[in-house]
Enzyme design. Sequence first.
Site, short mmCIF file in Angstrom:
data_model
loop_
_atom_site.label_atom_id
_atom_site.label_comp_id
_atom_site.label_asym_id
_atom_site.label_seq_id
_atom_site.Cartn_x
_atom_site.Cartn_y
_atom_site.Cartn_z
CB SER A 154 35.50 48.68 31.23
OG SER A 154 34.71 47.97 32.16
CE1 TYR B 90 38.72 51.27 35.47
CE2 TYR B 90 36.60 50.16 35.26
CZ TYR B 90 37.93 50.28 34.90
OH TYR B 90 38.47 49.40 34.00
CE LYS C 7 39.47 51.72 31.80
NZ LYS C 7 40.78 51.59 31.18
#
Length: 335
Positions: free
Chosen positions: A124, A148, A152
């Site tokens: 992302s 989050y 990643k």
Amino acid sequence: MKILVTGGTGYIGSHTVVELLAAGYEAVIVDNLCNSKADVLNRIERIAGHRPDFIQADVRDRAAMRDLFKAHRFDAVIHFAGLKAVGEAEAQPLRYYDNNVTGSLVLFETMMDAGVKTVVFSSSATVYGEPASNPIREDFPLAPANTYGRTKLMIEDMLRDLHRSDSDWRIGLLRYFNPVGAHDSGLIGEDPNGVPNNLMPYIAQVAAGRLPQLTVYGGDYATPDGTGVRDYIHVMDLALGHLAVLRHLACTPGLATVNLGTGQGHSVLEMVHAFERASGRAIPYQIAERRPGDIAAYYADPGLAERLLGWKAARGIAEMCADTWKWQMNQHSDY
Ligand code: NAD
Ligand code: WQD
């Protein structure tokens, strides 16, 4: 070519499976259905003309993953399975690390044991954090500002280390910008649980009359109209990016890290007005305080994707809004 698609009943996964099937790949989906429904398989079948194999399992389940790799000889894996709600990750960090990081670890270990060494990972743009400038290139510093994003980055690091340890691995790290839109059949799209956190599904529900108005988070950013700017990318263009990287990895060993974006930044109000044009509905909105953690503007430099993969996004925001609207209007009708 047989591809394992983890998280393949989810939003981006289902669109990618449609494109894989259309291009003649065999696709096998593994998903635990924690954020998607098995009915998506019927819809994929209606669009693509055949049904992908489906195994309901958690990627953290070692025995299930081992059985899956025993039952099939995969040429590559596209790894979408993960949790993605930024706010939820702040409240439940261990659940996010376990699901995203442990899930990836179990998957990569199973792949290694089975001798399957080609993987495409859904990363992302959030791994960049607040960029020093725009557009963002792949060699910019990685400094995710939330839990989050750190999950990643950890998975990216795991794959970079794995590749350093064994150069037989062929790895695609795809950094998505803001995926929106739906398949133009209106049969598959994003179906968030509860009140959407993301802009596009929220706007769609306001247009449909399911929510009264949009709250625009911040009208005083240093952007042309004061609202946040993002690089929205049509999910079908994104899906095609996965096919492009599979083709690249099939003939070029190595690790490819690529932004998937359009290179165009659009503000919240631009998206609101584009959606009004696409739907013919008014979108009432109110400008409110900034959302904590938000960045004023970010958009991709998509040049590497074009040079390396021959991939370029083709769809603009009018099409993104039109396809989202079609999906929104289909959702409560019997297909
Ligand atoms: P999604 O929630 O629609 O799809 C993810 C799928 O993975 C779901 O079907 C879910 O049931 C499944 N899943 C989750 N954990 C699993 C597990 N442990 N085992 C098996 N299945 C599991 O999300 P999406 O928008 O399609 O995102 C796909 C991937 O792309 C995710 O990894 C996400 O982090 C990443 N990504 C998404 C965006 C975005 O804005 N949508 C942006 C950048 C990156
Ligand atoms: C877009 C713009 C908001 C909702 C998130 C994740 C990111 C990636 C994509 C997974 C911003 C504004 C939003 C609303 C608003 N996901 N907005 N009112 O935050 O850019 O990215 O999804 O990897 O990691 O952080 O997307 O759609 O939430 O917001 O004004 O009700 O819309 O402030 O400017 P974001 P978004």
